[in-house]
Design a protein around this motif. Structure first.
Motif, PDB file in Angstrom:
ATOM      1  N   LYS A  81      33.417  -8.102  17.173  1.00 12.18           N
ATOM      2  CA  LYS A  81      32.952  -7.098  17.823  1.00 12.18           C
ATOM      3  C   LYS A  81      33.663  -6.678  19.191  1.00 12.18           C
ATOM      4  N   ILE A  84      36.426  -4.420  18.001  1.00 11.94           N
ATOM      5  CA  ILE A  84      36.253  -3.204  17.452  1.00 11.94           C
ATOM      6  C   ILE A  84      35.607  -2.280  18.762  1.00 11.94           C
ATOM      7  N   THR A  85      34.998  -2.886  19.794  1.00 13.44           N
ATOM      8  CA  THR A  85      34.330  -2.395  20.933  1.00 13.44           C
ATOM      9  C   THR A  85      35.352  -1.971  21.925  1.00 13.44           C
ATOM     10  N   VAL A  88      37.670   1.184  20.398  1.00 10.00           N
ATOM     11  CA  VAL A  88      36.557   2.340  20.365  1.00 10.00           C
ATOM     12  C   VAL A  88      36.751   2.821  21.873  1.00 10.00           C
ATOM     13  N   ALA A  89      36.293   2.024  22.887  1.00  8.79           N
ATOM     14  CA  ALA A  89      36.511   2.317  24.293  1.00  8.79           C
ATOM     15  C   ALA A  89      37.631   2.545  24.808  1.00  8.79           C
ATOM     16  N   VAL A  91      40.115   4.372  22.937  1.00  9.34           N
ATOM     17  CA  VAL A  91      40.582   5.518  22.442  1.00  9.34           C
ATOM     18  C   VAL A  91      39.511   6.759  23.265  1.00  9.34           C
ATOM     19  N   LEU A  92      38.477   6.167  23.532  1.00 10.71           N
ATOM     20  CA  LEU A  92      37.491   7.160  24.288  1.00 10.71           C
ATOM     21  C   LEU A  92      37.962   7.516  25.492  1.00 10.71           C
TER      22      LEU A  92
END
Length: 130
Positions: A81, A84-85, A88-89, A91-92
């Motif tokens: 996790k 993955i986190t 994602v963070a 890219v955001l």
């Protein structure tokens, strides 16, 4: 009290005489040159801030996500996790930086594509890709 009034009147007379004699002609040129140099410096600073915003927000998102997901993974025992986190963070964060550049372009230049064009030209010249 009268001494202050007389002093102020003489001071105004002296400044007026110096101005009439052309003593302050160079001041106008200095102010015009300062105005153009300040606008050039401000423009390059703003271009750099707009260009680095996606990069800084990318790493900010990465750092915040890593710290938060590390706490959660220690409690739950899931290490995947974290990755993955963080992805994602990150890219955001980069997306928010690009969106902020588009908004700044819209506010400052009247067109959001001009804001993105500033970023494109900055990195293109920084990387010497002609």
């Amino acid at each position: 009290m009268k001494k202050r009034v007389i002093f102020f009147a003489l001071l105004l007379f002296g400044v007026g005489a110096a101005y009439a004699a052309g003593e302050f002609d160079g001041v106008d040129n200095v102010v015009k040159n300062l105005d153009s140099s300040v606008s050039t410096t401000s423009g390059s600073g703003m271009r750099a801030a707009m260009a680095w915003a996606p990069v800084l927000l990318f790493f900010t998102g990465l750092g915040i996500a890593f710290r938060q997901s590390k706490k959660e993974s220690e409690q739950q025992g899931d290490t995947y996790k974290i990755v993955i986190t963080c992805v994602v963070a990150s890219v955001l964060g980069a997306f928010v930086g690009i969106l902020a550049d588009a908004v700044l372009g819209r506010i400052l230049m009247g067109d959001s594509m001009k804001g993105l064009q500033v970023v494109w030209e900055y990195w293109k010249s920084a990387l010497s890709a002609k």
